[in-house]
Design a protein around this motif. Sequence first.
Motif, PDB file in Angstrom:
ATOM      1  N   LYS A 115      46.504  -9.215  21.559  1.00  0.00           N
ATOM      2  CA  LYS A 115      45.040  -9.244  21.506  1.00  0.00           C
ATOM      3  C   LYS A 115      44.575  -8.743  20.139  1.00  0.00           C
ATOM      4  CE  LYS A 115      44.499  -8.422  26.475  1.00  0.00           C
ATOM      5  NZ  LYS A 115      43.941  -7.512  27.512  1.00  0.00           N
ATOM      6  N   VAL A 116      43.316  -9.057  19.808  1.00  0.00           N
ATOM      7  CA  VAL A 116      42.741  -8.661  18.527  1.00  0.00           C
ATOM      8  C   VAL A 116      41.431  -7.926  18.807  1.00  0.00           C
ATOM      9  CG1 VAL A 116      41.862  -9.455  16.302  1.00  0.00           C
ATOM     10  CG2 VAL A 116      43.767 -10.660  17.397  1.00  0.00           C
ATOM     11  N   THR A 117      41.283  -6.735  18.220  1.00  0.00           N
ATOM     12  CA  THR A 117      40.091  -5.930  18.438  1.00  0.00           C
ATOM     13  C   THR A 117      39.314  -5.773  17.141  1.00  0.00           C
ATOM     14  OG1 THR A 117      41.131  -4.681  20.233  1.00  0.00           O
ATOM     15  CG2 THR A 117      39.225  -3.681  19.194  1.00  0.00           C
ATOM     16  N   LEU A 118      38.004  -6.020  17.220  1.00  0.00           N
ATOM     17  CA  LEU A 118      37.070  -5.770  16.125  1.00  0.00           C
ATOM     18  C   LEU A 118      36.060  -4.745  16.617  1.00  0.00           C
ATOM     19  CD1 LEU A 118      36.249  -9.299  14.620  1.00  0.00           C
ATOM     20  CD2 LEU A 118      37.319  -7.388  13.433  1.00  0.00           C
ATOM     21  N   GLY A 119      36.069  -3.563  16.024  1.00  0.00           N
ATOM     22  CA  GLY A 119      35.169  -2.529  16.511  1.00  0.00           C
ATOM     23  C   GLY A 119      35.516  -2.178  17.945  1.00  0.00           C
ATOM     24  N   ASN A 120      34.558  -2.375  18.850  1.00  0.00           N
ATOM     25  CA  ASN A 120      34.823  -2.115  20.267  1.00  0.00           C
ATOM     26  C   ASN A 120      34.861  -3.396  21.085  1.00  0.00           C
ATOM     27  OD1 ASN A 120      32.140  -2.805  20.180  1.00  0.00           O
ATOM     28  ND2 ASN A 120      31.376  -0.949  21.147  1.00  0.00           N
ATOM     29  N   GLN A 121      35.021  -4.543  20.400  1.00  0.00           N
ATOM     30  CA  GLN A 121      35.099  -5.839  21.075  1.00  0.00           C
ATOM     31  C   GLN A 121      36.507  -6.406  20.900  1.00  0.00           C
ATOM     32  OE1 GLN A 121      32.470  -6.886  22.836  1.00  0.00           O
ATOM     33  NE2 GLN A 121      31.183  -5.207  22.094  1.00  0.00           N
ATOM     34  N   THR A 122      37.057  -6.966  21.979  1.00  0.00           N
ATOM     35  CA  THR A 122      38.432  -7.461  21.959  1.00  0.00           C
ATOM     36  C   THR A 122      38.486  -8.926  22.344  1.00  0.00           C
ATOM     37  OG1 THR A 122      39.318  -5.282  22.507  1.00  0.00           O
ATOM     38  CG2 THR A 122      40.761  -7.161  22.911  1.00  0.00           C
ATOM     39  N   GLY A 123      39.319  -9.679  21.617  1.00  0.00           N
ATOM     40  CA  GLY A 123      39.544 -11.084  21.925  1.00  0.00           C
ATOM     41  C   GLY A 123      40.959 -11.295  22.433  1.00  0.00           C
ATOM     42  N   ALA A 124      41.092 -12.037  23.537  1.00  0.00           N
ATOM     43  CA  ALA A 124      42.395 -12.339  24.120  1.00  0.00           C
ATOM     44  C   ALA A 124      42.733 -13.807  23.852  1.00  0.00           C
ATOM     45  CB  ALA A 124      42.393 -12.057  25.614  1.00  0.00           C
ATOM     46  N   PRO A 125      43.772 -14.100  23.073  1.00  0.00           N
ATOM     47  CA  PRO A 125      44.109 -15.494  22.754  1.00  0.00           C
ATOM     48  C   PRO A 125      44.506 -16.281  23.998  1.00  0.00           C
ATOM     49  CG  PRO A 125      45.245 -13.943  21.293  1.00  0.00           C
ATOM     50  CD  PRO A 125      44.673 -13.147  22.404  1.00  0.00           C
ATOM     51  N   ASP A 126      44.143 -17.570  24.020  1.00  0.00           N
ATOM     52  CA  ASP A 126      44.602 -18.450  25.089  1.00  0.00           C
ATOM     53  C   ASP A 126      45.994 -18.970  24.730  1.00  0.00           C
ATOM     54  OD1 ASP A 126      44.234 -20.428  23.167  1.00  0.00           O
ATOM     55  OD2 ASP A 126      42.368 -21.171  24.036  1.00  0.00           O
ATOM     56  N   ARG A 127      46.500 -19.931  25.489  1.00  0.00           N
ATOM     57  CA  ARG A 127      47.863 -20.424  25.248  1.00  0.00           C
ATOM     58  C   ARG A 127      48.009 -21.065  23.881  1.00  0.00           C
ATOM     59  NH1 ARG A 127      49.822 -23.111  31.027  1.00  0.00           N
ATOM     60  NH2 ARG A 127      49.755 -21.166  32.256  1.00  0.00           N
ATOM     61  N   PRO A 140      30.536  -3.533   8.837  1.00  0.00           N
ATOM     62  CA  PRO A 140      31.988  -3.329   8.786  1.00  0.00           C
ATOM     63  C   PRO A 140      32.568  -3.139  10.182  1.00  0.00           C
ATOM     64  CG  PRO A 140      30.863  -1.293   8.225  1.00  0.00           C
ATOM     65  CD  PRO A 140      29.788  -2.324   8.473  1.00  0.00           C
ATOM     66  N   PHE A 141      33.751  -3.694  10.395  1.00  0.00           N
ATOM     67  CA  PHE A 141      34.448  -3.557  11.672  1.00  0.00           C
ATOM     68  C   PHE A 141      35.902  -3.173  11.399  1.00  0.00           C
ATOM     69  CE2 PHE A 141      30.986  -6.432  12.523  1.00  0.00           C
ATOM     70  CZ  PHE A 141      30.538  -6.074  13.790  1.00  0.00           C
ATOM     71  N   LEU A 142      36.410  -2.245  12.193  1.00  0.00           N
ATOM     72  CA  LEU A 142      37.820  -1.895  12.104  1.00  0.00           C
ATOM     73  C   LEU A 142      38.616  -2.961  12.842  1.00  0.00           C
ATOM     74  CD1 LEU A 142      39.862   0.212  11.128  1.00  0.00           C
ATOM     75  CD2 LEU A 142      39.633   1.342  13.350  1.00  0.00           C
ATOM     76  N   LEU A 143      39.522  -3.623  12.141  1.00  0.00           N
ATOM     77  CA  LEU A 143      40.340  -4.688  12.709  1.00  0.00           C
ATOM     78  C   LEU A 143      41.664  -4.104  13.171  1.00  0.00           C
ATOM     79  CD1 LEU A 143      41.023  -7.695  13.235  1.00  0.00           C
ATOM     80  CD2 LEU A 143      41.784  -7.828  10.852  1.00  0.00           C
ATOM     81  N   VAL A 164      42.715 -10.873   4.046  1.00  0.00           N
ATOM     82  CA  VAL A 164      42.113  -9.592   4.396  1.00  0.00           C
ATOM     83  C   VAL A 164      43.069  -8.492   3.973  1.00  0.00           C
ATOM     84  CG1 VAL A 164      41.329  -8.123   6.286  1.00  0.00           C
ATOM     85  CG2 VAL A 164      40.824 -10.577   6.319  1.00  0.00           C
ATOM     86  N   HIS A 165      42.580  -7.573   3.136  1.00  0.00           N
ATOM     87  CA  HIS A 165      43.436  -6.519   2.604  1.00  0.00           C
ATOM     88  C   HIS A 165      43.037  -5.126   3.088  1.00  0.00           C
ATOM     89  CE1 HIS A 165      45.146  -9.573   0.145  1.00  0.00           C
ATOM     90  NE2 HIS A 165      44.106  -9.688  -0.642  1.00  0.00           N
ATOM     91  N   GLU A 166      41.901  -5.004   3.751  1.00  0.00           N
ATOM     92  CA  GLU A 166      41.435  -3.697   4.183  1.00  0.00           C
ATOM     93  C   GLU A 166      41.355  -3.651   5.701  1.00  0.00           C
ATOM     94  OE1 GLU A 166      40.918  -1.216   2.197  1.00  0.00           O
ATOM     95  OE2 GLU A 166      41.135  -2.313   0.321  1.00  0.00           O
ATOM     96  N   PRO A 167      41.609  -2.476   6.292  1.00  0.00           N
ATOM     97  CA  PRO A 167      41.488  -2.368   7.741  1.00  0.00           C
ATOM     98  C   PRO A 167      40.068  -2.570   8.231  1.00  0.00           C
ATOM     99  CG  PRO A 167      41.865  -0.215   6.741  1.00  0.00           C
ATOM    100  CD  PRO A 167      42.075  -1.232   5.668  1.00  0.00           C
ATOM    101  N   ARG A 168      39.082  -2.289   7.352  1.00  0.00           N
ATOM    102  CA  ARG A 168      37.690  -2.523   7.729  1.00  0.00           C
ATOM    103  C   ARG A 168      37.257  -3.878   7.187  1.00  0.00           C
ATOM    104  NH1 ARG A 168      35.121   1.147  10.461  1.00  0.00           N
ATOM    105  NH2 ARG A 168      35.917   3.285  10.502  1.00  0.00           N
ATOM    106  N   LEU A 169      36.785  -4.695   8.113  1.00  0.00           N
ATOM    107  CA  LEU A 169      36.419  -6.075   7.800  1.00  0.00           C
ATOM    108  C   LEU A 169      34.904  -6.170   7.733  1.00  0.00           C
ATOM    109  CD1 LEU A 169      37.876  -8.840   7.501  1.00  0.00           C
ATOM    110  CD2 LEU A 169      37.483  -9.178   9.937  1.00  0.00           C
ATOM    111  N   GLU A 170      34.370  -6.640   6.609  1.00  0.00           N
ATOM    112  CA  GLU A 170      32.926  -6.789   6.445  1.00  0.00           C
ATOM    113  C   GLU A 170      32.526  -8.184   6.926  1.00  0.00           C
ATOM    114  OE1 GLU A 170      29.263  -5.153   5.503  1.00  0.00           O
ATOM    115  OE2 GLU A 170      31.179  -4.168   5.086  1.00  0.00           O
TER     116      GLU A 170
END
Length: 282
Positions: A115-127, A140-143, A164-170
């Motif tokens: 899964k991938v989390t941006l801030g406090n929101q999470t995305g779950a990949p499908d197949r 800014p969001f912490l990735l 993307v080179h920084e943990p915080r994504l603008e």
Amino acid sequence: IKLAAVPIHRIRVTVVDPHGVPAPGGSLQWNSAMTFPRFETAKDDGTFEFTSAADGSGRISALLERNGVMLRAFESVLVNGHDVDVKLSLVPPFSIQGKVVFEVPDGFPAPDLPKVTLGNQTGAPDRAGEFSIGNLYQGPFLLLPDAPPAGYYLDSIRLGAGNVHEPRLELLSGGQPLTLTYKHGGGVIRGTIESCGNGEVTLMPVDVALRHLTIIRNSRCDANGKFEFLSVRPGQYYAFAVPSDDPFAPIEDLDTSIVQQSTAVTVIDHDVVTPEIRLIKR
């Protein structure tokens, strides 16, 4: 004792909706290192003044619910010897589309997709590896992707066409897709560190552009000082160990002292490296 006077200024704020129309009733907040957070409400013409603002940097944010949708805006502000005018343009939330890509060798089973989390929101990949993360606003969001499956490493993170080179994504909008690519293999690093105890071993990429939280690696020595890293992304690293009571946070910068005490390690795909890593003093 005579105290020096602190320069005081005004921050004049205008809040407008997504169509540029003044937005009354919005909740305004001023945060700075010099004062406690201040909360106010925009007047009928969408304006307000924060008085008694001392010199320094801060941030003004606005929040307004309209037709069941929460609109937000923020602006970084520098007060430096004069009054400041700020215009906040409220925007609705957006979604960002993403994809998790795995380069799976022939004959290997497909791994579970992290899964991938941006801030406090999470995305779950499908197949197919595709995911969507919604309820995002400009800023800014912490990735933080989940840890890679066994045998894989995170090779790259891309936002649109750029790395993307920084943990915080603008993020300014949802117009650019987010792509995370994982590869199978990587290198192995193992060894023994004298007097390490339960100390922590860190692998920090030499290339500053690669110092993302998902590429920096940490492990602990066992009771005999042994450690091991599996599936390490190929490349150049600084390797060092610190005592258990003085852990190294991945978000810290490497100062000259740490670099000088570190061991340079080259990681090659499908190769095992046994470097002599030392316990450093900070």
